[in-house]
Design a protein around this motif. Structure first.
Motif, mmCIF file in Angstrom:
data_model
loop_
_atom_site.group_PDB
_atom_site.id
_atom_site.type_symbol
_atom_site.label_atom_id
_atom_site.label_comp_id
_atom_site.label_asym_id
_atom_site.label_seq_id
_atom_site.Cartn_x
_atom_site.Cartn_y
_atom_site.Cartn_z
ATOM 1 N N GLY A 89 -0.673 38.333 89.579
ATOM 2 C CA GLY A 89 0.431 37.558 89.021
ATOM 3 C C GLY A 89 1.725 38.330 88.883
ATOM 4 O O GLY A 89 2.747 37.757 88.499
ATOM 5 N N ARG A 90 1.698 39.618 89.208
ATOM 6 C CA ARG A 90 2.926 40.421 89.116
ATOM 7 C C ARG A 90 3.644 40.420 90.466
ATOM 8 O O ARG A 90 3.071 40.871 91.467
ATOM 9 C CB ARG A 90 2.612 41.860 88.720
ATOM 10 N N PRO A 91 4.908 39.929 90.491
ATOM 11 C CA PRO A 91 5.667 39.986 91.750
ATOM 12 C C PRO A 91 5.841 41.430 92.208
ATOM 13 O O PRO A 91 5.889 42.354 91.399
ATOM 14 C CB PRO A 91 7.020 39.374 91.371
ATOM 15 N N VAL A 92 5.914 41.603 93.506
ATOM 16 C CA VAL A 92 6.084 42.922 94.109
ATOM 17 C C VAL A 92 7.566 43.103 94.438
ATOM 18 O O VAL A 92 8.153 42.282 95.138
ATOM 19 C CB VAL A 92 5.240 43.052 95.394
ATOM 20 N N ARG A 93 8.176 44.152 93.919
ATOM 21 C CA ARG A 93 9.595 44.430 94.177
ATOM 22 C C ARG A 93 9.718 45.258 95.448
ATOM 23 O O ARG A 93 9.097 46.305 95.587
ATOM 24 C CB ARG A 93 10.221 45.163 93.007
ATOM 25 N N VAL A 94 10.541 44.764 96.373
ATOM 26 C CA VAL A 94 10.849 45.467 97.614
ATOM 27 C C VAL A 94 12.356 45.397 97.795
ATOM 28 O O VAL A 94 12.926 44.304 97.852
ATOM 29 C CB VAL A 94 10.133 44.835 98.826
ATOM 30 N N ASP A 95 12.981 46.548 97.864
ATOM 31 C CA ASP A 95 14.433 46.620 97.910
ATOM 32 C C ASP A 95 14.990 45.884 96.683
ATOM 33 O O ASP A 95 14.546 46.153 95.589
ATOM 34 C CB ASP A 95 14.972 46.071 99.234
ATOM 35 N N GLU A 96 15.904 44.943 96.874
ATOM 36 C CA GLU A 96 16.459 44.216 95.721
ATOM 37 C C GLU A 96 15.774 42.863 95.509
ATOM 38 O O GLU A 96 16.269 42.041 94.739
ATOM 39 C CB GLU A 96 17.965 43.974 95.905
ATOM 40 N N ARG A 97 14.664 42.619 96.177
ATOM 41 C CA ARG A 97 14.018 41.310 96.111
ATOM 42 C C ARG A 97 12.602 41.449 95.599
ATOM 43 O O ARG A 97 12.033 42.532 95.572
ATOM 44 C CB ARG A 97 14.030 40.670 97.489
ATOM 45 N N VAL A 98 12.048 40.317 95.188
ATOM 46 C CA VAL A 98 10.651 40.308 94.773
ATOM 47 C C VAL A 98 9.874 39.352 95.682
ATOM 48 O O VAL A 98 10.430 38.379 96.194
ATOM 49 C CB VAL A 98 10.470 39.902 93.287
ATOM 50 N N TYR A 99 8.602 39.674 95.862
ATOM 51 C CA TYR A 99 7.729 38.866 96.711
ATOM 52 C C TYR A 99 6.433 38.587 95.982
ATOM 53 O O TYR A 99 5.957 39.392 95.182
ATOM 54 C CB TYR A 99 7.462 39.568 98.047
ATOM 55 N N THR A 100 5.897 37.420 96.271
ATOM 56 C CA THR A 100 4.605 36.978 95.763
ATOM 57 C C THR A 100 3.848 36.391 96.954
ATOM 58 O O THR A 100 4.452 36.147 98.011
ATOM 59 C CB THR A 100 4.778 35.879 94.692
ATOM 60 N N TYR A 119 7.046 41.102 107.766
ATOM 61 C CA TYR A 119 7.667 41.867 106.680
ATOM 62 C C TYR A 119 7.360 41.247 105.316
ATOM 63 O O TYR A 119 7.056 41.962 104.361
ATOM 64 C CB TYR A 119 9.187 41.926 106.900
ATOM 65 N N TYR A 120 7.448 39.941 105.229
ATOM 66 C CA TYR A 120 7.223 39.260 103.948
ATOM 67 C C TYR A 120 5.783 39.454 103.478
ATOM 68 O O TYR A 120 5.545 39.740 102.308
ATOM 69 C CB TYR A 120 7.568 37.773 104.060
ATOM 70 N N ALA A 121 4.843 39.277 104.388
ATOM 71 C CA ALA A 121 3.430 39.467 104.035
ATOM 72 C C ALA A 121 3.134 40.938 103.763
ATOM 73 O O ALA A 121 2.401 41.264 102.824
ATOM 74 C CB ALA A 121 2.540 38.939 105.150
#
Length: 162
Positions: free
Chosen positions: A36-47, A147-149
């Motif tokens: 449930g914790r978003p993953v921060r990559v650069d200035e964005r977060v991904y789930t 990249y997103y995955a």
């Protein structure tokens, strides 16, 4: 993802796209373990949901571009910038049902891409009508959607990594 002209090689563009989808779905098979914790990559977060949404959107956006250009019509630009947006739905748990939906949707999109790219001649792939990248370059660019995955990653290893 970069807006630089995509680098291509001698691989079949249809296989480049479908291999990316296979890779995304292999990773997604581990996402039911997401904490449930978003993953921060650069200035964005991904789930997990956002990664699937972005891959799907990217496939659809560029397929619409290819089809419009083949029909001699102007393309409709994407003005949403969805990678910068994280919706409440993106934060939902990623369930077995979500994985099944992703498999069905992305597999169908992969088949559409493969059918379209396979129907084009080498000349059409490399001297595509209209303005913008060639269709071969678009296929290689779309493959960058991994990249997103990859940003979410393989969560079967999450216990050791987090």
């Amino acid at each position: 993802m970069s807006r630089e002209t995509p680098t291509t090689d001698d691989r079949d563009p249809a296989l480049v796209v479908t291999s990316m989808i296979d890779h995304v779905l292999d990773l997604a098979a581990t996402w039911t373990l997401w904490d449930g914790r978003p993953v921060r990559v650069d200035e964005r977060v991904y789930t997990p949901h956002k990664a699937i949404r972005r891959v799907t959107d990217h496939l659809i956006d560029h397929l619409a571009e290819v089809e419009a250009r083949l029909a001699g019509n102007p393309t409709i630009p994407d003005r949403w910038h969805a990678s910068a947006s994280t919706t409440p739905a993106d934060l939902a748990p990623f369930t077995d049902e979500d994985l099944n939906e992703a498999r069905c949707r992305l597999t169908r999109l992969g088949r559409i891409w493969a059918d379209r790219l396979t129907a084009l001649t080498p000349d059409q792939l490399d001297r595509s009508p209209g303005e913008g990248w060639t269709f071969r370059q678009i296929a290689f660019h779309v493959a960058g959607s991994a990249y997103y995955a990859d940003s979410v990653g393989d969560l079967s290893k999450a216990g050791a990594d987090r």
